[in-house]
Design a protein around this motif. Structure first.
Motif, short mmCIF file in Angstrom:
data_model
loop_
_atom_site.label_atom_id
_atom_site.label_comp_id
_atom_site.label_asym_id
_atom_site.label_seq_id
_atom_site.Cartn_x
_atom_site.Cartn_y
_atom_site.Cartn_z
N ILE A 1 0.81 -1.19 0.05
CA ILE A 1 -0.09 0.00 -0.14
C ILE A 1 0.92 1.10 0.06
O ILE A 1 0.81 2.28 -1.03
CB ILE A 1 -1.02 -0.07 1.24
N LEU A 2 1.79 1.32 0.95
CA LEU A 2 2.29 2.51 1.06
C LEU A 2 3.93 2.60 0.33
O LEU A 2 4.40 3.80 0.22
CB LEU A 2 2.81 2.83 2.61
N GLY A 3 4.16 1.38 0.01
CA GLY A 3 5.71 1.29 -0.59
C GLY A 3 6.86 1.38 0.33
O GLY A 3 7.80 1.95 -0.10
N SER A 4 6.54 1.47 1.57
CA SER A 4 7.52 1.63 2.51
C SER A 4 8.57 0.35 2.43
O SER A 4 7.88 -0.78 2.16
CB SER A 4 7.00 1.78 3.89
N VAL A 5 9.65 0.42 2.96
CA VAL A 5 10.61 -0.69 2.84
C VAL A 5 10.23 -1.47 4.01
O VAL A 5 10.51 -1.15 5.20
CB VAL A 5 12.09 -0.13 2.92
N GLU A 6 10.07 -2.83 3.92
CA GLU A 6 9.91 -3.82 4.86
C GLU A 6 11.00 -4.83 5.00
O GLU A 6 11.47 -5.13 6.11
CB GLU A 6 8.65 -4.72 4.39
N GLN A 7 12.06 -4.89 4.05
CA GLN A 7 13.09 -5.56 4.13
C GLN A 7 14.14 -4.55 3.02
O GLN A 7 14.00 -4.59 1.75
CB GLN A 7 13.15 -6.90 3.70
N PRO A 8 15.54 -4.26 3.35
CA PRO A 8 16.26 -3.70 2.38
C PRO A 8 17.00 -4.71 1.46
O PRO A 8 17.14 -5.86 1.84
CB PRO A 8 17.51 -2.88 3.18
N GLY A 9 17.13 -4.23 0.40
CA GLY A 9 18.15 -4.69 -0.60
C GLY A 9 19.62 -5.00 -0.15
O GLY A 9 19.89 -3.78 -0.01
N GLN A 10 20.34 -6.30 -0.09
CA GLN A 10 21.56 -6.01 0.20
C GLN A 10 22.36 -7.36 -0.24
O GLN A 10 21.69 -8.29 -0.22
CB GLN A 10 21.68 -6.18 2.15
N LYS B 1 40.00 -12.16 4.96
CA LYS B 1 38.61 -12.51 4.47
C LYS B 1 38.15 -11.06 3.63
O LYS B 1 38.80 -10.11 3.87
CB LYS B 1 37.94 -12.65 5.82
N TRP B 2 37.29 -11.47 2.84
CA TRP B 2 36.55 -10.27 2.20
C TRP B 2 35.13 -10.52 2.62
O TRP B 2 34.35 -11.55 2.66
CB TRP B 2 36.46 -10.80 0.43
N VAL B 3 34.74 -9.41 3.44
CA VAL B 3 33.55 -9.47 4.29
C VAL B 3 32.85 -8.00 3.92
O VAL B 3 33.57 -7.00 3.45
CB VAL B 3 34.10 -9.42 5.45
N GLY B 4 31.48 -7.85 4.48
CA GLY B 4 30.95 -6.73 4.26
C GLY B 4 29.44 -6.66 3.94
O GLY B 4 29.21 -7.59 3.32
N THR B 5 28.65 -5.61 4.05
CA THR B 5 27.33 -5.69 3.55
C THR B 5 27.08 -4.38 2.61
O THR B 5 27.76 -3.39 2.69
CB THR B 5 26.38 -5.38 4.65
N VAL B 6 26.73 -4.91 1.30
CA VAL B 6 26.58 -4.09 0.28
C VAL B 6 24.90 -3.67 0.03
O VAL B 6 24.38 -4.21 -0.31
CB VAL B 6 27.35 -4.50 -1.28
N PRO B 7 24.68 -2.37 0.62
CA PRO B 7 23.25 -1.84 -0.18
C PRO B 7 22.87 -1.76 -1.42
O PRO B 7 23.81 -1.40 -2.27
CB PRO B 7 23.15 -0.79 0.71
N ILE B 8 21.76 -2.51 -1.83
CA ILE B 8 20.97 -2.04 -3.05
C ILE B 8 19.89 -1.29 -3.02
O ILE B 8 18.95 -1.65 -2.42
CB ILE B 8 20.83 -3.59 -3.48
#
Length: 361
Positions: A85-94, A117-124
């Motif tokens: 309905i509102l288009g709000s983010v329920e789960q981010p793309g990552q 290590k190669w680590v980290g979180t990449v936001p989409i």
């Protein structure tokens, strides 16, 4: 006086080291190993056909570069989910990177040691933009332990990758020269994967420096091929600046029985600095028979190149009434021809950054 006499020798020695060219290798299986993908976002669905919260695609990776460096672990992709309905983010793309970086003893290939290590979180973003710097609380990085006399270090990725999802209007032209003949093909249904000031973190060894990447790798929806007029790499090592331009194609070839066996493969034909490495040609070369499309995909080992195959065995299933790939077993066998280890390593890092878009249907 002795110090003054030694100074010119020291300067000369330093200049000689800096002027040395990087060693080039011609090596079958310069990139080899496996990637096994489970597309949970295609099987764990809600009643309206969207991925369930928490469902992630998993890329189990075990790849070796130059037969001495290993990338082993997994990358996970979590899709963006918004409310109806509102288009709000329920789960981010990552994306979540967790790859062990190891070295292999070249004199005894059974001996392996994890060095970092190669680590980290990449936001989409919703527009398919990958923020390669990483999240505020989980920077996208390579972290290397202290090994012997080599100090520990951490280096960050950066820049942006624009994934597939925005098709270009009109036709795109791709040009190469082969045996003295200019060959051009035009592709109408192209979706570019664009690298914008992408920074590849240094490592695993200090001989693999930080590198900046710009350019496009374009997907042709009609054929499944990837094409590029130039991906540009810039890096510095031992006091010398290097610029590489990668051009060429990655051709998708399906097995005649793919519908039943799930088989297909990418045939790599990427060339490094083609304009600087043109072989000598004669007038007769321009008249050699070959139509433009055949010639465009012809492998030319007279220039530095990465060739070979990335072979798929896909598991198919009906999802939402349509055929879909739900899992892939992928085998890499890519051969280096007169490339430096730095060039091969830079390409693999770029390929792993785009591990999602390059494996989507």
């Amino acid at each position: 006086m002795k110090t003054l006499r030694l100074l010119p020798l020291l300067v000369l020695s330093l200049a000689t080291v800096q002027a040395q060219e990087l060693e080039k290798i011609s090596q079958p299986g310069a990139i080899n190993g496996t990637v096994n993908i489970t597309f949970n976002t295609r099987t764990r669905l809600t009643d309206d056909g969207k991925p369930q919260k928490g469902a992630k695609d998993v890329y189990e990776t075990a790849l070796t570069v130059g037969k001495t460096t290993e990338f082993k672990g997994k990358v996970e992709r979590q899709p963006l989910i918004t409310s109806k309905i509102l288009g709000s983010v329920e789960q981010p793309g990552q994306y979540f990177y967790s790859l062990d970086l190891g070295v292999i003893n070249p004199t005894n290939m059974t001996q392996r040691k994890t060095v970092g290590k190669w680590v980290g979180t990449v936001p989409i973003g919703a527009d398919g933009t990958y923020e390669l710097t990483g999240a505020d609380d989980s920077k996208h990085r390579i972290s290397i332990d202290a090994i012997g006399k080599a100090p520990a270090f951490t280096d960050n990725f950066g820049g942006r990758l624009y994934g597939k999802g925005k098709k270009t209007g009109g036709a795109m032209s791709y040009v190469r020269r082969l045996q003295g003949k200019e060959v051009k093909i035009e592709v109408k249904n192209v979706d570019p994967m664009r690298f914008e000031n992408v920074v590849l973190a240094a490592g695993p060894a200090q001989s693999y420096p930080k590198c900046t990447v710009n350019g496009n790798l374009d997907f042709d929806y009609e054929t499944g091929n990837w094409l590029t007029n130039g991906i540009r790499f810039h890096y510095s090592l031992n006091g010398k600046e290097y610029d590489d331009v990668v051009t060429g194609s990655i051709k998708w070839v399906e097995d005649p029985n793919r519908a039943s066996n799930g088989k297909g493969q990418y045939e790599f034909n990427l060339r490094w600095n083609e304009d600087k490495n043109k072989p000598a040609s004669t007038e007769a070369d321009a008249f050699k028979a070959a139509n433009d499309e055949e010639a465009f995909f012809t492998v030319d080992n007279s220039v530095p190149s990465l060739t070979g195959t990335v072979a798929y065995v896909d598991t198919m299933a009906k999802v939402g009434g349509e055929d879909s790939v739900t899992a892939s077993k992928i085998t890499y066998q890519l051969d280096a021809n007169q490339l430096t280890k730095q060039q091969v390593m830079n390409f693999l890092k770029v390929w792993l950054i785009g591990i999602g878009p390059t494996n989507d249907e």
